[in-house]
Design an enzyme around this catalytic site. Structure first.
Site, PDB file in Angstrom:
ATOM      1  CE  LYS A  83      -4.231   1.126   2.570  1.00  0.00           C
ATOM      2  NZ  LYS A  83      -4.788   1.037   3.934  1.00  0.00           N
TER       3      LYS A  83
HETATM    4  C1  E4P Z   1      -8.172   2.077   4.238  1.00  0.00           C
HETATM    5  O1  E4P Z   1      -7.448   1.288   3.738  1.00  0.00           O
HETATM    6  C2  E4P Z   1      -7.922   2.763   5.511  1.00  0.00           C
HETATM    7  O2  E4P Z   1      -7.185   1.862   6.321  1.00  0.00           O
HETATM    8  C3  E4P Z   1      -9.169   3.095   6.283  1.00  0.00           C
HETATM    9  O3  E4P Z   1     -10.326   2.661   5.627  1.00  0.00           O
HETATM   10  C4  E4P Z   1      -9.225   4.467   6.823  1.00  0.00           C
HETATM   11  O4  E4P Z   1     -10.418   4.640   7.552  1.00  0.00           O
HETATM   12  P1  E4P Z   1     -10.656   5.850   8.565  1.00  0.00           P
HETATM   13  O5  E4P Z   1     -10.943   7.088   7.774  1.00  0.00           O
HETATM   14  O6  E4P Z   1     -11.860   5.428   9.368  1.00  0.00           O
HETATM   15  O7  E4P Z   1      -9.407   5.973   9.405  1.00  0.00           O
END
Ligand code: E4P
Length: 217
Positions: A83
């Protein structure tokens, strides 16, 4: 639509995977920072439990370092998806890693233009953050609609991974729009099971059955 768990917590993952509805996992540095133990060991354990795409995020900010970190992460397990954040450096790293055949999830996507650029450099997944957009009075779901339309127009194989989901309606709307994946916190997946009419209905079925059994003896 595939459902991923947005978590680095082994207990949460172990309790949801046996349900048979989980297709993968996403983690991020904030989620992993909450877990004790060795980051890489936890990732390997997650891959062994889920046996599906497991996003592990780099923390470097410069492309060559992101690439080095991404290669290290990808070597942990075949299920690892590297990622990278959507930055100029992240785009360069995505191009290099995807050219090597590694799966890349480009995260922190907040516009259709960003998603288009990530798709052009071979991202396997793009992660638009719907909840964080809703938080600033901008429709996260409009963004999903735009990205799905653009990817369909050009037959990009990049999958739309709806992230930062906060409510069951995010999941339903994402599915209606044809998004490929939703990643959800464990608590949100639990909410998807709940409906008061199911509980009331089941209670009545069981009571009626018991009454009938009692009347027979
Ligand atoms: C996605 O890959 C992120 O880890 C995640 O969905 C972020 O979510 P949040 O905005 O609730 O922190």
């Amino acid at each position: 639509m595939k459902i991923f768990i947005d978590s680095g917590n082994l207990k949460e993952i172990e309790s949801l995977v046996p349900l048979g509805i989980i297709d993968g996992i996403t983690t991020n540095p904030s989620l992993m920072a909450k877990e004790g133990g060795d980051y890489k060991e936890i990732l390997k354990k997650i891959c062994g439990i889920v046996k599906g795409p497991t996003s592990a995020e780099v923390v470097a900010t410069e492309a060559s370092e992101m690439i080095r970190e991404g290669r290290e992460l990808a070597a942990l397990d075949d299920h690892i998806v590297v990622k990278v954040p959507f930055t100029r450096e992240g785009v360069k790293a995505c191009k290099a890693l995807s050219s090597e055949g590694k799966k890349v999830n480009v995260t922190l996507i907040f516009s259709a233009a960003q998603a288009l650029l990530a798709a052009k450099v071979g991202a396997t997944f793009v992660s638009p953050f719907v909840g964080r957009l809703d938080d600033i009075s901008t429709s996260g779901m409009n963004l999903i609609q735009e990205i799905v339309e653009i990817f369909e127009n050009y037959q990009f194989t990049t999958e739309v991974l709806v992230a930062s989901t906060r409510s069951p309606m995010h999941i339903v709307e994402a599915a209606r729009l044809g998004a490929d994946i939703c990643t959800c916190p464990a608590s949100l997946i639990e909410q998807l099971f709940k409906h008061p009419l199911t509980d009331i209905g089941l209670e009545k079925f069981l009571k009626d059955w018991e009454k009938a059994q009692a009347a027979r003896v």
